[in-house]
Design a protein around this motif. Structure first.
Motif, short mmCIF file in Angstrom:
data_model
loop_
_atom_site.label_atom_id
_atom_site.label_comp_id
_atom_site.label_asym_id
_atom_site.label_seq_id
_atom_site.Cartn_x
_atom_site.Cartn_y
_atom_site.Cartn_z
N CYS A 145 -5.66 5.47 -0.83
CA CYS A 145 -4.33 4.90 -0.99
C CYS A 145 -4.20 4.23 -2.35
O CYS A 145 -5.19 3.93 -3.00
CB CYS A 145 -4.08 3.85 0.11
SG CYS A 145 -4.28 4.49 1.76
N VAL A 151 0.71 5.18 0.78
CA VAL A 151 -0.12 6.18 1.45
C VAL A 151 0.53 7.55 1.30
O VAL A 151 1.67 7.73 1.72
CB VAL A 151 -0.27 5.85 2.96
CG1 VAL A 151 -1.14 6.87 3.65
CG2 VAL A 151 -0.80 4.45 3.16
N THR A 156 0.85 -1.19 0.00
CA THR A 156 0.00 0.00 0.00
C THR A 156 0.89 1.24 0.00
O THR A 156 1.86 1.31 0.74
CB THR A 156 -0.89 0.01 1.25
OG1 THR A 156 -1.63 -1.21 1.31
CG2 THR A 156 -1.85 1.18 1.24
#
Length: 169
Positions: free
Chosen positions: A70, A63, A61
């Motif tokens: 995201c 961010v 992920t």
């Protein structure tokens, strides 16, 4: 049995013994490796190498601090930090700009100078490892980074951009 018959019998037994004990010659491959080591292992039907790797290494992920949505990126598809920096630039800088033409041409012209320090201007690129420690991206060699990174966090370079979060990571 005379001498001639005994000699023929002995030669016949000798030939049969050589046929039984001799191992047929196998053609050797051109390389010095045994045949089973020189061939590429066969994959399961329907699976390509990338498919197999992607099942082992999940996407991480990404961010961007201050955004609620995201992104996910597959690190195994990148060969180096330079490639990752280019992908992050496309995700967060080139993809979110309103003036499409000039920014894309400027970024493609400056790709050779691109690295993690300038991939997303005004931000630092850090990552969370398997122990949830926050570390600066680029400190490990690429293969170790791919192995341990579970989340990439893009943080503002200036700590005073939001009150109360300057010391928190």
């Amino acid at each position: 049995m005379n001498g001639f018959e005994a000699q023929q019998r002995q030669e016949s037994l000798k030939r049969r013994w050589q046929e039984i004990t001799s191992v047929p010659e196998c053609p050797r491959p051109a390389s010095s490796l045994p045949n089973f080591m020189s061939t590429k292992p066969k994959a399961f039907p329907g699976f390509e190498d990338d498919d197999l790797v992607s099942t082992m290494i999940p996407p991480v992920t990404v961010v961007l601090e201050g955004r609620s949505i995201c992104q996910r990126i597959s690190l195994h598809k990148h060969a180096s930090y330079h490639s990752l920096a280019k992908a992050l630039r496309q995700m967060f800088v080139d993809g979110s700009s309103d003036s499409g033409g000039s920014t894309a041409s400027e970024s493609s012209a400056g790709d050779h100078d691109l690295d993690l320090t300038n991939a997303v201007p005004g931000h630092l690129i850090a990552y969370e490892d398997i122990e949830s420690d926050l570390l600066l991206a680029g400190d490990l060699n690429w293969k170790d980074f791919v192995r341990v990174a579970k989340r990439i966090r893009i943080l503002p370079a200036k700590g005073g951009s939001r009150k109360g979060t300057a010391g928190a990571a």
